[in-house]
Design an enzyme around this catalytic site. Sequence first.
Site, PDB file in Angstrom:
ATOM      1  N   GLU A 203       0.857  -1.175  -0.086  1.00 36.14           N
ATOM      2  CA  GLU A 203       0.048  -0.141  -0.012  1.00 36.14           C
ATOM      3  C   GLU A 203       0.867   1.392   0.089  1.00 36.14           C
ATOM      4  O   GLU A 203       0.515   2.305  -0.694  1.00 36.14           O
ATOM      5  CB  GLU A 203      -0.947   0.140   1.319  1.00 36.14           C
ATOM      6  CG  GLU A 203      -2.016  -1.055   1.032  1.00 36.14           C
ATOM      7  CD  GLU A 203      -1.585  -2.338   1.661  1.00 36.14           C
ATOM      8  OE1 GLU A 203      -0.650  -2.466   1.835  1.00 36.14           O
ATOM      9  OE2 GLU A 203      -2.610  -3.206   1.821  1.00 36.14           O
TER      10      GLU A 203
ATOM     11  N   PHE B 251     -12.184  -7.808  13.071  1.00 39.07           N
ATOM     12  CA  PHE B 251     -10.951  -8.236  12.020  1.00 39.07           C
ATOM     13  C   PHE B 251     -10.770  -7.269  11.078  1.00 39.07           C
ATOM     14  O   PHE B 251     -11.669  -6.573  10.342  1.00 39.07           O
ATOM     15  CB  PHE B 251     -11.422  -9.619  11.236  1.00 39.07           C
ATOM     16  CG  PHE B 251     -10.125 -10.190  10.565  1.00 39.07           C
ATOM     17  CD1 PHE B 251      -9.035 -10.235  10.984  1.00 39.07           C
ATOM     18  CD2 PHE B 251     -10.325 -10.095   9.056  1.00 39.07           C
ATOM     19  CE1 PHE B 251      -8.112 -10.822  10.140  1.00 39.07           C
ATOM     20  CE2 PHE B 251      -9.252 -10.326   8.417  1.00 39.07           C
ATOM     21  CZ  PHE B 251      -7.955 -10.844   8.859  1.00 39.07           C
ATOM     22  N   GLN B 252      -9.503  -6.939  11.173  1.00 38.58           N
ATOM     23  CA  GLN B 252      -8.770  -5.678  10.165  1.00 38.58           C
ATOM     24  C   GLN B 252      -9.649  -4.518  10.294  1.00 38.58           C
ATOM     25  O   GLN B 252      -9.795  -3.700   9.650  1.00 38.58           O
ATOM     26  CB  GLN B 252      -8.728  -6.181   8.673  1.00 38.58           C
ATOM     27  CG  GLN B 252      -7.817  -7.401   8.451  1.00 38.58           C
ATOM     28  CD  GLN B 252      -7.474  -7.464   7.247  1.00 38.58           C
ATOM     29  OE1 GLN B 252      -8.351  -7.306   6.231  1.00 38.58           O
ATOM     30  NE2 GLN B 252      -6.312  -8.073   6.896  1.00 38.58           N
TER      31      GLN B 252
ATOM     32  N   LYS C  63     -17.765  -1.671   4.391  1.00 45.01           N
ATOM     33  CA  LYS C  63     -17.921  -2.721   3.414  1.00 45.01           C
ATOM     34  C   LYS C  63     -19.420  -2.553   3.008  1.00 45.01           C
ATOM     35  O   LYS C  63     -19.977  -2.982   1.840  1.00 45.01           O
ATOM     36  CB  LYS C  63     -17.691  -3.939   3.957  1.00 45.01           C
ATOM     37  CG  LYS C  63     -17.557  -5.186   3.014  1.00 45.01           C
ATOM     38  CD  LYS C  63     -16.961  -6.334   3.300  1.00 45.01           C
ATOM     39  CE  LYS C  63     -16.726  -7.438   2.141  1.00 45.01           C
ATOM     40  NZ  LYS C  63     -16.203  -8.639   2.695  1.00 45.01           N
TER      41      LYS C  63
ATOM     42  N   MET D 241      23.637  10.359   4.964  1.00 45.32           N
ATOM     43  CA  MET D 241      23.342  11.756   5.723  1.00 45.32           C
ATOM     44  C   MET D 241      23.612  11.466   6.985  1.00 45.32           C
ATOM     45  O   MET D 241      24.224  12.365   7.683  1.00 45.32           O
ATOM     46  CB  MET D 241      21.783  12.005   4.884  1.00 45.32           C
ATOM     47  CG  MET D 241      21.641  13.635   5.839  1.00 45.32           C
ATOM     48  SD  MET D 241      22.772  14.530   5.012  1.00 45.32           S
ATOM     49  CE  MET D 241      21.849  15.308   3.516  1.00 45.32           C
TER      50      MET D 241
END
Lengths: 161, 578
Positions: free
Chosen positions: B70, B132-133, B182, B490
Amino acid sequence: MNTTKHTISILVNNQPGVLQRVASLFGRRGYNIESITVGKSEEEGLSRMIIVTNGDHHKLEQISKQLYKLIDVIKVIDISANPMVERELALIKVNAEPSIRPEIIGVVETFRATIVDISPKSIMVQVVGDSEKVKAMVELLKPYGVIQITRTGVAAMIRGV
Amino acid sequence: MSTQTLKATNKELYAKLMQPDVITGSEILLRSLLLEGVDCVFGYPGGAVLYIYDAIHGNPDFNHLLTRHEQGAIHAADGYARSTGKVGVCIATSGPGATNLVTGIATAYMDSVPLVIITGNVMSTAIGTDAFQEADITGITMPITKHSYLVRDVKDLSKIVHEAFHIASTGRKGPVLIDIPKDVSALKTKFTYDSKISIRGYNPTVLPNKLQIERLLKAIDEAKKPVILAGGGVVYAGAQNELLKFVTKTNIPTITTLLGIGGFPSSNDLWLGMPGMHGTYTANKAIQNCDLLIGIGARFDDRVTMKVEGFAPNAKIAHIDVDPAEVGKVVETAIPCVGDVKKVLELANKKAKPAQSEAWIEELQKMKKEFPLKYEDGDNHLKPQYVIEMIHETTKGEAIVTTDVGQHQMWAAQYYRFNHSRSWITSGGLGTMGFGFPAAIGAQLGNQDRLVVSINGDGGMQMCAQELAICAINNIPVKIVVINNQVLGMVRQWQEIIYDNRYSHIDLSGSPDFVKLAEAYGVKGLRATNKEEAQKAWQEAMDTPGPVLIDFIVEKHENVYPMVKQGSTIDEMLMGDS
């Protein structure tokens, strides 16, 4: 510049999460919230928040500008820059054996506060006024043994038109 | 606006999309995105967005690119947006899908990049149950989005999408998140699309106060040593031509910030380079010695101002910006000018006259000659600055260049010279490692006819390397440069200069062989360890039609100069040994 107390009125969309957006902005940018009240406004779908904060002129300007960047914020006014009325309500539960009650009632009446509940060992005092008055009432009741305090936070409005 | 474009360019599709059919929330989402003119979406499916991906399946009008993470999707959408000026779009599922976007959202927010981010969420009825999730992504992203929506009713969806695009792409641009439970993506309703927008709490200032423009022009007239500090706002407002005209008319030397690079042509004699921590000697000195500093679409970031108390001590400051909250936030501003940068400059250009700046310009030109950017080149080592210069020369400064974060980013900013806006893509505000390579993929998809070069360090290259897969599979011809010094350069530089050579956890030796890594994904890999090999490999990469990764093994101990240490004013520069 001097840090002073400011009372800000914020007109917001009455949307879920709007309190979180405003509170999160204050938290993230390190602005102090001394008190916050939220309720429906005179217009359907809009709420008004009153936030008491402190800071100098520069900080107040930033608070206002940052608040305006929130899409759900419609109007921000530093009402303490104007003549205003400021009111807060507090409920104070105090230890009060029957023997001491007349003394406490004397204090309460002098403050034009009211007794709203009495139980065998305590009484509940309701005081309405500006924050200074509430603070003074609490101080006076402390010697008797304050059990619990709950305060609404400040509601405020500019005087006149 | 984009709806109008679609209406004009593709009447047939527009008519098809506008049909008042009874369709699912997912189909409404896709239609709304297409009506906004979206031609490319980056995403990754999962449980909560299954209805949305089911609608994408078999939709011939909808172009979706499956990334491998993602984070790759959102950085690609960001690169697409920065390089095209359009809104970038990405989709992720609930919970971990959504939280994997967080760094990318913060990156876009800091740099004012217009994105619309679609996340799925669990069923409305399950929200708040630790399902869930499930993750409260609107809550998590509140401080790093311009606005966000949790869609509660499918009937609101098309309006929300339209508002989201409007908010993302107007005023000070930024990311807007739409979280869709959903069940909302599955429920059906009649499709309606209202192109009108009315958001009571959102009216960005476009036209400036004319009085402030008069004051600005008067200040220019009175100034002896004026300087312009142009930032990303110039690029985002599409005001590069107006700025060039303004500079030409007023004869004011111009500095471009890290995000402002390309907003003013580096070939112009009045260009002084970049300011700040790794800015040019002349740019920093010009700020410190000027009597009028005109900030244009720049927000006086701490890497530009360094020690604020000693910043531009002799200057009256004018600030043109679309965001009123930026004006006066960091530096005291005498002339605030809030409005769209392009509109402000258009108005200013009508009356702008040359400043009395000849002597000042002469002084700065002399300084530019005396203190140019420089490094010690040699035949024994491959210097990173040499690689950047070589890329610049061979691409004639015409490529789109994306970078990651660190030394290579600063060298690219210093040694690649840009003449066009939207050609330089880098994470300035958040400084996000892992940004550069996926951003290049997005930039390439938005600019199919242009050469896109992604310059990375060997650290950042490993933070989103998985997207090599989509370059290979979709033949996305990005030229991926790794400036490989086997170290977090750096951090090493700071540890050397500020922490007395105590090198703590910076050694990246033992990293994968980048050539083999590229090849494992099906991308051509090349390596160069000296100048001759570098030229040969780079030429081969340019001659190869598809994606190529070139691993340039460079001198490990090279530092970025000039350097201003934290706590110093910008004219206290370390210039290096060379």
